[in-house]
Design a protein around this motif. Structure first.
Motif, PDB file in Angstrom:
ATOM      1  N   HIS A 105       0.827  -1.207   0.000  1.00  0.00           N
ATOM      2  CA  HIS A 105       0.000   0.000   0.000  1.00  0.00           C
ATOM      3  C   HIS A 105       0.861   1.255   0.000  1.00  0.00           C
ATOM      4  O   HIS A 105       0.536   2.237  -0.669  1.00  0.00           O
ATOM      5  CB  HIS A 105      -0.918   0.016   1.224  1.00  0.00           C
ATOM      6  N   TRP A 106       1.966   1.211   0.744  1.00  0.00           N
ATOM      7  CA  TRP A 106       2.825   2.400   0.840  1.00  0.00           C
ATOM      8  C   TRP A 106       3.490   2.703  -0.504  1.00  0.00           C
ATOM      9  O   TRP A 106       3.562   3.854  -0.934  1.00  0.00           O
ATOM     10  CB  TRP A 106       3.874   2.201   1.929  1.00  0.00           C
ATOM     11  N   ALA A 107       3.950   1.669  -1.167  1.00  0.00           N
ATOM     12  CA  ALA A 107       4.584   1.870  -2.477  1.00  0.00           C
ATOM     13  C   ALA A 107       3.584   2.428  -3.479  1.00  0.00           C
ATOM     14  O   ALA A 107       3.907   3.337  -4.259  1.00  0.00           O
ATOM     15  CB  ALA A 107       5.175   0.552  -2.982  1.00  0.00           C
ATOM     16  N   GLU A 108       2.364   1.905  -3.480  1.00  0.00           N
ATOM     17  CA  GLU A 108       1.346   2.384  -4.417  1.00  0.00           C
ATOM     18  C   GLU A 108       0.928   3.812  -4.082  1.00  0.00           C
ATOM     19  O   GLU A 108       0.757   4.645  -4.978  1.00  0.00           O
ATOM     20  CB  GLU A 108       0.133   1.459  -4.396  1.00  0.00           C
ATOM     21  N   ALA A 109       0.770   4.106  -2.796  1.00  0.00           N
ATOM     22  CA  ALA A 109       0.419   5.468  -2.389  1.00  0.00           C
ATOM     23  C   ALA A 109       1.487   6.457  -2.842  1.00  0.00           C
ATOM     24  O   ALA A 109       1.171   7.558  -3.326  1.00  0.00           O
ATOM     25  CB  ALA A 109       0.233   5.531  -0.873  1.00  0.00           C
ATOM     26  N   ASN A 110       2.757   6.088  -2.687  1.00  0.00           N
ATOM     27  CA  ASN A 110       3.842   6.967  -3.120  1.00  0.00           C
ATOM     28  C   ASN A 110       3.839   7.161  -4.630  1.00  0.00           C
ATOM     29  O   ASN A 110       4.034   8.274  -5.120  1.00  0.00           O
ATOM     30  CB  ASN A 110       5.189   6.428  -2.646  1.00  0.00           C
ATOM     31  N   ARG A 111       3.611   6.106  -5.365  1.00  0.00           N
ATOM     32  CA  ARG A 111       3.575   6.231  -6.833  1.00  0.00           C
ATOM     33  C   ARG A 111       2.460   7.193  -7.261  1.00  0.00           C
ATOM     34  O   ARG A 111       2.659   8.047  -8.137  1.00  0.00           O
ATOM     35  CB  ARG A 111       3.385   4.852  -7.475  1.00  0.00           C
ATOM     36  N   LEU A 112       1.302   7.056  -6.641  1.00  0.00           N
ATOM     37  CA  LEU A 112       0.178   7.929  -6.999  1.00  0.00           C
ATOM     38  C   LEU A 112       0.454   9.388  -6.636  1.00  0.00           C
ATOM     39  O   LEU A 112       0.124  10.302  -7.401  1.00  0.00           O
ATOM     40  CB  LEU A 112      -1.094   7.439  -6.303  1.00  0.00           C
ATOM     41  N   LEU A 113       1.075   9.611  -5.479  1.00  0.00           N
ATOM     42  CA  LEU A 113       1.322  10.993  -5.073  1.00  0.00           C
ATOM     43  C   LEU A 113       2.487  11.603  -5.843  1.00  0.00           C
ATOM     44  O   LEU A 113       2.462  12.803  -6.166  1.00  0.00           O
ATOM     45  CB  LEU A 113       1.573  11.078  -3.569  1.00  0.00           C
ATOM     46  N   VAL A 114       3.491  10.823  -6.182  1.00  0.00           N
ATOM     47  CA  VAL A 114       4.575  11.317  -7.040  1.00  0.00           C
ATOM     48  C   VAL A 114       4.006  11.703  -8.404  1.00  0.00           C
ATOM     49  O   VAL A 114       4.383  12.730  -8.983  1.00  0.00           O
ATOM     50  CB  VAL A 114       5.700  10.272  -7.158  1.00  0.00           C
ATOM     51  N   ARG A 115       3.109  10.879  -8.939  1.00  0.00           N
ATOM     52  CA  ARG A 115       2.465  11.229 -10.211  1.00  0.00           C
ATOM     53  C   ARG A 115       1.769  12.574 -10.114  1.00  0.00           C
ATOM     54  O   ARG A 115       1.917  13.446 -10.982  1.00  0.00           O
ATOM     55  CB  ARG A 115       1.439  10.149 -10.593  1.00  0.00           C
ATOM     56  N   LYS A 116       1.001  12.764  -9.043  1.00  0.00           N
ATOM     57  CA  LYS A 116       0.276  14.020  -8.896  1.00  0.00           C
ATOM     58  C   LYS A 116       1.238  15.188  -8.711  1.00  0.00           C
ATOM     59  O   LYS A 116       1.024  16.274  -9.265  1.00  0.00           O
ATOM     60  CB  LYS A 116      -0.684  13.926  -7.702  1.00  0.00           C
ATOM     61  N   ALA A 117       2.282  14.974  -7.919  1.00  0.00           N
ATOM     62  CA  ALA A 117       3.251  16.045  -7.677  1.00  0.00           C
ATOM     63  C   ALA A 117       3.940  16.460  -8.969  1.00  0.00           C
ATOM     64  O   ALA A 117       4.076  17.665  -9.261  1.00  0.00           O
ATOM     65  CB  ALA A 117       4.275  15.597  -6.639  1.00  0.00           C
ATOM     66  N   LEU A 118       4.389  15.508  -9.760  1.00  0.00           N
ATOM     67  CA  LEU A 118       5.020  15.849 -11.027  1.00  0.00           C
ATOM     68  C   LEU A 118       4.066  16.617 -11.929  1.00  0.00           C
ATOM     69  O   LEU A 118       4.445  17.610 -12.564  1.00  0.00           O
ATOM     70  CB  LEU A 118       5.513  14.580 -11.730  1.00  0.00           C
ATOM     71  N   ALA A 119       2.810  16.171 -11.973  1.00  0.00           N
ATOM     72  CA  ALA A 119       1.825  16.813 -12.841  1.00  0.00           C
ATOM     73  C   ALA A 119       1.495  18.230 -12.386  1.00  0.00           C
ATOM     74  O   ALA A 119       1.507  19.175 -13.193  1.00  0.00           O
ATOM     75  CB  ALA A 119       0.552  15.959 -12.884  1.00  0.00           C
ATOM     76  N   GLU A 120       1.208  18.395 -11.116  1.00  0.00           N
ATOM     77  CA  GLU A 120       0.763  19.709 -10.643  1.00  0.00           C
ATOM     78  C   GLU A 120       1.915  20.689 -10.479  1.00  0.00           C
ATOM     79  O   GLU A 120       1.763  21.895 -10.732  1.00  0.00           O
ATOM     80  CB  GLU A 120      -0.027  19.560  -9.344  1.00  0.00           C
ATOM     81  N   PHE A 121       3.100  20.213 -10.067  1.00  0.00           N
ATOM     82  CA  PHE A 121       4.250  21.115  -9.981  1.00  0.00           C
ATOM     83  C   PHE A 121       4.680  21.559 -11.382  1.00  0.00           C
ATOM     84  O   PHE A 121       5.115  22.701 -11.572  1.00  0.00           O
ATOM     85  CB  PHE A 121       5.411  20.445  -9.249  1.00  0.00           C
ATOM     86  N   ALA A 122       4.551  20.664 -12.379  1.00  0.00           N
ATOM     87  CA  ALA A 122       4.841  21.065 -13.751  1.00  0.00           C
ATOM     88  C   ALA A 122       3.790  22.059 -14.253  1.00  0.00           C
ATOM     89  O   ALA A 122       4.124  23.037 -14.937  1.00  0.00           O
ATOM     90  CB  ALA A 122       4.896  19.842 -14.658  1.00  0.00           C
TER      91      ALA A 122
END
Length: 594
Positions: A14-31
């Motif tokens: 669960h932790w690995a999947e949660a991190n992948r999802l939040l990294v995706r969002k961070a890359l998208a929104e920070f870009a």
């Protein structure tokens, strides 16, 4: 709660999947906010380098309208010195600390918010999955508690700093645990109650609590030698009582200015906003919104006693405006009014603090109408946030609703826009009025999968009349704010186009429900038809041009990265805005002939 069971959701998977999802969002929104600039690698592949140049993130993405980065979560990898590293959202913030402008003061708190957001996602991943088709037809509160994303723009959007893990399990909306509110007797000398013109205190508390509970509360007071007539009844969040009021307001309790009466009879469910409760014992009764001294998404979620005083009058004014304006009536817009409010003023803390202080926001509450009582037969309710919900199989609730309706996707979208966008356009052009119309603040009324009308909520703290000289009743003048003329239209461009429709477009396009041109053409047609229907507003329509070639990019994450305790002064929201360049307006190429 068993300490081992309290962290059952914190598994490696669960932790690995949660991190992948939040990294995706961070890359998208920070870009999107131009905090980072992805470098193209060819064939829709990009990379982002960390501050020191030794770490880089590689991913596949599709760039959509409004510079929306639709990042493929499965494609993201992190590398350093030729090695692939695990994805970790906290590490991403550290890798990009300079690019994000995170100061020594803000950084650790922001990392705590990121970690808490990850923990919440891990919990949601551990829940039984409900697919989009089932969720699209689910009960109002089942939909509410199944939401997984939080605000679509903010990366650290579920901080809830202040909740321990046992309190998370007890009070977080996604845990769907019924809660009984704690009631206090608050001495009238320190307490202000206000209500709508057609309501009074006795009628409200009798309807909310019932005669038996009121009699029991009165016995508690008389048993202490106190006169119940000297007190007003005030509901509080259980967390607030246990963690704040019983300690920070200990002197008020000791002096019997505050008397704890115990739990009320009804059970409630926390809503997405965490401090608002829906009555599940009697769904037709009021929501209760409570003060909660928990830091979440850029604000301490308290309620100001002074701010609450004029809340019912503001709601009465807006309800009258909505009821009497013919465009609002045609769109069938309704609001659920905040009918009454109560606040306790701690004079010592007020003497020691300014109006921004969280110490002034620890003890207040309001009662908001339930949408259930006014629901027509055959209709169902759903938070508008559900339109941005995507299940674990990649299917969206919006797509499921389109399928259920049997309508062509553009027809479904237009019905939704007529219900949601038209009232917001008219608010701006006819009344200089802005709502805060994000997904959690709007309730959809659905009929056979189609949006029939919408309900706006969270009124007095969120709306603004963007004219400091507007002729408003004295009790309503608090909502007047000075906004530069050129910024008024950002209530549509930023709050609606960039913060909601950008994401809905990406979901429907990615799922193949409709093409991007079809989406924005439909939005443009809705806006153009509105303009044709209000020729008397032609001057204002020209001054605030919905079909302008571009508009300023106003950045939300930049606000939180700069100050994650008080992002914006609600009395002067324009002063805090962070602008970085412009966005191409997707409506511009569909502009009607001039």
């Amino acid at each position: 709660m068993n300490p081992l069971a309290s962290v059952d959701h914190l598994t490696p998977g669960h932790w690995a999947e949660a991190n992948r999802l939040l990294v995706r969002k961070a890359l998208a929104e920070f870009a999107h906010e131009r905090l980072i600039t992805p470098e193209p690698l060819g064939a829709d592949r990009y990379r982002v380098r960390g501050d020191d140049g030794t770490v880089e993130y590689r991913f596949t993405a599709r760039l959509l309208a409004l510079r929306h980065w639709q990042v493929d979560a499965a494609s993201i990898t992190r590398h350093s010195d030729g090695r692939e590293l695990p994805l970790d959202a906290v590490d991403l913030c550290l890798d990009l600390r300079g690019a994000l402008g995170l100061t020594d003061e803000i950084l650790p708190v922001y990392l705590e918010e990121i970690t808490s957001t990850l923990a919440g996602t891990a919990y949601k991943l551990g829940k039984p999955a409900m697919d989009a088709t089932k969720l699209a037809r689910a009960d109002f509160q089942d939909v509410e508690t199944q939401m997984t994303e939080g605000h679509p723009c903010f990366v650290a959007n579920n901080g809830r700093i202040g909740f321990g893990v046992h309190e998370y399990h007890r009070y977080a909306p996604e845990t769907a645990r019924p809660v009984r509110l704690i009631w206090l007797a608050a001495h009238r000398d320190h307490t202000t109650f206000s209500c709508a013109a057609d309501l009074d205190y006795d009628t409200l508390v009798r309807a909310e609590l019932g005669d038996d509970t009121l009699a029991g509360f009165a016995r508690t007071l008389t048993g202490l030698g106190l006169d119940p007539a000297d007190y007003l009844l005030l509901p509080v969040h259980p967390w607030q009582w246990w963690n704040k009021l019983s300690v920070t307001f200990a002197g008020e309790v000791a002096r019997r200015q505050l008397v704890c009466l115990g739990e009320g009879p009804d059970e409630y469910l926390a809503q997405q906003s965490i401090r608002t409760f829906f009555n599940v014992t009697h769904p037709e009764k009021h929501y209760v919104k409570t003060a909660l001294s928990v830091l979440n998404m850029g604000f301490m979620r308290g309620l100001s006693a002074a701010y609450m005083e004029h809340t019912p009058a503001i709601n009465d004014w807006l309800a009258d405006l909505v009821a009497t304006d013919p465009v609002f009536r045609r769109s069938r817009l309704t609001i659920i009014r905040e009918r009454a409010a109560i606040g306790y003023r701690h004079r010592q803390y007020e003497a020691a603090t300014d109006r921004y202080s969280p110490y002034r926001k620890m003890l207040a509450a309001l009662w908001r109408e339930s949408p259930v009582a006014g629901l027509e037969p055959g209709r169902r309710l759903a938070t508008m946030a559900s339109l941005l919900h995507v299940d674990r199989g990649g299917r969206s609730v919006a797509g499921a609703l389109v399928a259920e309706s049997g309508l062509a996707p553009t027809v479904w979208l237009r019905r939704y826009l007529d219900a949601y966008l038209v009232p917001l356009l008219h608010s701006l052009y006819a009344h200089d009025l802005a709502f805060m119309p994000h997904g959690e603040n709007v309730i959809l009324v659905l009929h056979d999968g189609a949006v029939e009308r919408v309900i706006f909520k969270d009124i007095a703290e969120e709306i603004a009349v963007m004219d400091p000289e507007a002729d408003l009743p004295p009790a309503v003048r608090r909502i007047r704010v000075a906004v530069p003329d050129e910024e008024k239209i950002l209530s549509i461009f930023t709050d609606v186009f960039d913060c909601f429709l950008r994401h809905l477009n990406a979901i429907l396009v990615t799922e193949g429900v409709l093409a991007e041109d079809e989406f924005w053409r439909t939005v443009a047609e809705c806006a153009a038809d509105y303009q044709r229907n209000v020729p008397h507003l032609a001057d204002r329509l020209r001054r605030h041009d919905l079909f302008a070639a571009e508009f300023p990019l106003s950045c939300l994450n930049r606000l939180q990265l700069r100050n994650n305790r008080q992002m914006v002064d609600l009395a002067d929201p324009s002063a805090a805005l962070q602008f970085v360049g412009t966005l191409a307006n997707p409506l511009a190429r569909f502009a009607p002939p001039r």
